[in-house]
Design a protein around this motif. Structure first.
Motif, PDB file in Angstrom:
ATOM      1  N   PRO A 195       0.815  -1.221   0.000  1.00  0.00           N
ATOM      2  CA  PRO A 195       0.000   0.000   0.000  1.00  0.00           C
ATOM      3  C   PRO A 195       0.846   1.267   0.000  1.00  0.00           C
ATOM      4  N   LEU A 196       2.123   1.135   0.429  1.00  0.00           N
ATOM      5  CA  LEU A 196       3.048   2.280   0.423  1.00  0.00           C
ATOM      6  C   LEU A 196       4.138   2.133  -0.631  1.00  0.00           C
ATOM      7  N   LEU A 197       4.001   1.158  -1.520  1.00  0.00           N
ATOM      8  CA  LEU A 197       5.029   0.908  -2.541  1.00  0.00           C
ATOM      9  C   LEU A 197       6.402   0.755  -1.903  1.00  0.00           C
ATOM     10  N   GLY A 198       6.479  -0.113  -0.900  1.00  0.00           N
ATOM     11  CA  GLY A 198       7.759  -0.346  -0.240  1.00  0.00           C
ATOM     12  C   GLY A 198       8.281   0.877   0.497  1.00  0.00           C
ATOM     13  N   GLY A 199       7.387   1.759   0.934  1.00  0.00           N
ATOM     14  CA  GLY A 199       7.779   2.964   1.654  1.00  0.00           C
ATOM     15  C   GLY A 199       7.861   4.204   0.796  1.00  0.00           C
ATOM     16  N   SER A 226      -0.573  11.650   9.214  1.00  0.00           N
ATOM     17  CA  SER A 226       0.692  11.339   8.564  1.00  0.00           C
ATOM     18  C   SER A 226       0.511  11.215   7.062  1.00  0.00           C
ATOM     19  N   VAL A 227       1.600  11.351   6.331  1.00  0.00           N
ATOM     20  CA  VAL A 227       1.569  11.136   4.885  1.00  0.00           C
ATOM     21  C   VAL A 227       1.099   9.717   4.576  1.00  0.00           C
ATOM     22  N   ALA A 228       1.590   8.753   5.361  1.00  0.00           N
ATOM     23  CA  ALA A 228       1.245   7.352   5.105  1.00  0.00           C
ATOM     24  C   ALA A 228      -0.239   7.077   5.285  1.00  0.00           C
TER      25      ALA A 228
END
Length: 462
Positions: A274-278, A299-301
């Motif tokens: 969901p975060l493309l590996g961060g 948060s951005v995440a």
């Protein structure tokens, strides 16, 4: 089982192994470990507000929308990875205990994660909790040797490592890698799908599914099998986030198509990356500002996790949470989930359009490309490069206003992030890594490009 005494090195050769997780190092000269901007929605972490999903056919099963991805557990510091368990079991226990206490009940792992030690670490942590309080998912990771013998070894070892009698969710791991030829060898010709169907009938597997990366023909074929009632897929795991919805990298397929095909069939979906590996938490500053302007307290995440949970067929969203603060942030986001409006989704799609203009390498730090036979730390090289792109520390020429500062940050950060003997200069273009990359990155070519850029920086010849 004739292969029960196989050593760790031979095991990793068979499954096409990965190396243990390395920290994400900053582009700046100061060495840091970072998985994105620090969460800002501080406050009590709810223990009784987790969002759960239920689906027809899942008898009395409520799955937490936040799933624990067990691929990126914390390492023990200063422990050589080769041939030794790199995982800090105490840290794993602490994180899983906290997750359990706050309503997370889905734990996803695979035989190849963390040099083959992640299943055991996950089992050690989970066995300390009542069996009816969690669901465990693992996979058939027979990447390099599709023989029935190896597949059976992996299957049986998963029960031993996880220390369970029943596996709740069992997946064919990464169908699409290697195309239809590998799909047939890994799952059809060796009879493993038929075997797993029988195992499900006798109660050893509760739900059967697959994870997908790569050749879309495999995805479509697997769904055709479902349509023809050759096999019933209870769930499917796909890479999905607001960037991949339309901007899937390389040969990957846009998540809009993948999710749409599963939704039509009523198949519950597990989201990975969901975060493309961060990468979706380590975004350029102007993207951070754009997100913060809409929601200063989050948060951005959290934008990515809210997006992932805002589709009706999503069963759970996997996050590889190495740090307690990220686990807490995700729990807050999903306790309880405030689904995105259509307008907010469009805002993220517009954000994805902006992000697609930045030349990052689509590495998710999964480490399927590892170990490199020549010792390169491929994911660390890509992580450093991408971080510098996002921070504006990849100068195009000496005419750039911040050339000297960016040059220094890139070079010093590179040496601190990646040991010299593991840097891109040592790539021989053997190409053993490329077939294992779920993102279809042309790794040797990228290594050559990055090495040339670094040499030009060193020589001041940009």
């Amino acid at each position: 089982m004739i292969m029960k005494d196989m050593n760790r090195r031979d095991f990793m050769k068979i499954v096409g192994g990965t190396t243990a997780t390395t920290g994400l190092a900053a582009c700046s000269p100061k060495r840091t470990i970072d998985a994105g901007p620090a969460p800002t929605n501080q406050g009590p972490v709810p223990t009784d507000k987790m969002t759960y999903r239920t689906f027809p056919g899942f008898v009395d099963e409520k799955i937490s929308i936040l799933g624990y991805g067990c691929m990126r557990f914390a390492d023990i510091e200063n422990v050589p990875h080769e041939g030794k368990n790199p995982l800090n079991q105490d840290a794993v226990n602490k994180l899983i205990d906290y997750a359990m206490e706050h309503g997370v009940n889905y734990y996803d792992v695979a035989p190849v994660y963390s040099q083959g030690y992640a299943e055991r670490a996950t089992g050690n942590a989970l066995k300390r909790h009542p069996r009816d309080k969690f669901y465990v998912a693992t996979k058939l990771s027979n990447f390099s040797d599709p023989s029935r013998e190896v597949a059976m070894m992996l299957y049986n070892n998963s029960f031993k490592n996880l220390q369970v009698d029943v596996i709740d969710f069992y997946l064919l791991h990464m169908i699409g890698g290697g195309g239809m030829e590998q799909f047939n060898k890994r799952f059809i010709e060796n009879g493993m799908i038929e075997f797993l169907k029988k195992e499900q009938e006798r109660g050893k597997i509760r739900h059967l599914g697959f994870s997908f990366h790569g050749d879309i023909a495999c995805f479509d074929y697997a769904l055709k099998m479902h349509d023809n009632k050759e096999v019933k897929w209870d769930f499917v795991q796909i890479q999905m986030n607001f960037v991949d919805w339309k901007h899937a990298s390389g040969f990957n397929t846009p998540a809009e198509y993948l999710y749409g095909e599963l939704e039509k069939r009523g198949i519950p979906v597990v989201i990975m990356e969901p975060l493309l590996g961060g990468r979706l938490s380590n975004v350029p500053q102007h993207i951070v500002s754009r997100l913060k302007q809409r929601d200063p307290g989050s948060s951005v995440a959290s934008w990515s996790f809210r997006y992932a949970g805002s589709f009706p067929k999503i069963m759970t969203v996997l996050s590889g949470m190495v740090y307690m603060e990220h686990l807490q942030d995700n729990i807050r986001t999903y306790s309880s989930l405030k689904e995105l409006t259509d307008e907010e989704k469009q805002f993220l799609y517009d954000t994805a359009d902006l992000m697609s203009q930045y030349p990052t390498i689509p590495c998710n730090d999964c480490k399927y490309c590892m170990p490199c036979p020549y010792g390169l730390d491929i994911p660390a090289i890509f992580v450093h490069y991408n971080k510098c792109v996002n921070e504006g520390n990849v100068p195009k020429s000496q005419e750039d206003p911040n050339y000297a500062e960016a040059r220094r940050a890139f070079l010093i950060g590179y040496d601190r992030s990646v040991p010299k003997l593991r840097q891109a200069a040592h790539c021989t273009s053997c190409n053993q890594c490329t077939p294992h990359c779920p993102q279809n990155i042309r790794i040797p070519q990228e290594m050559q490009r990055i090495d040339k850029f670094i040499e030009n920086l060193k020589q001041n010849t940009l």
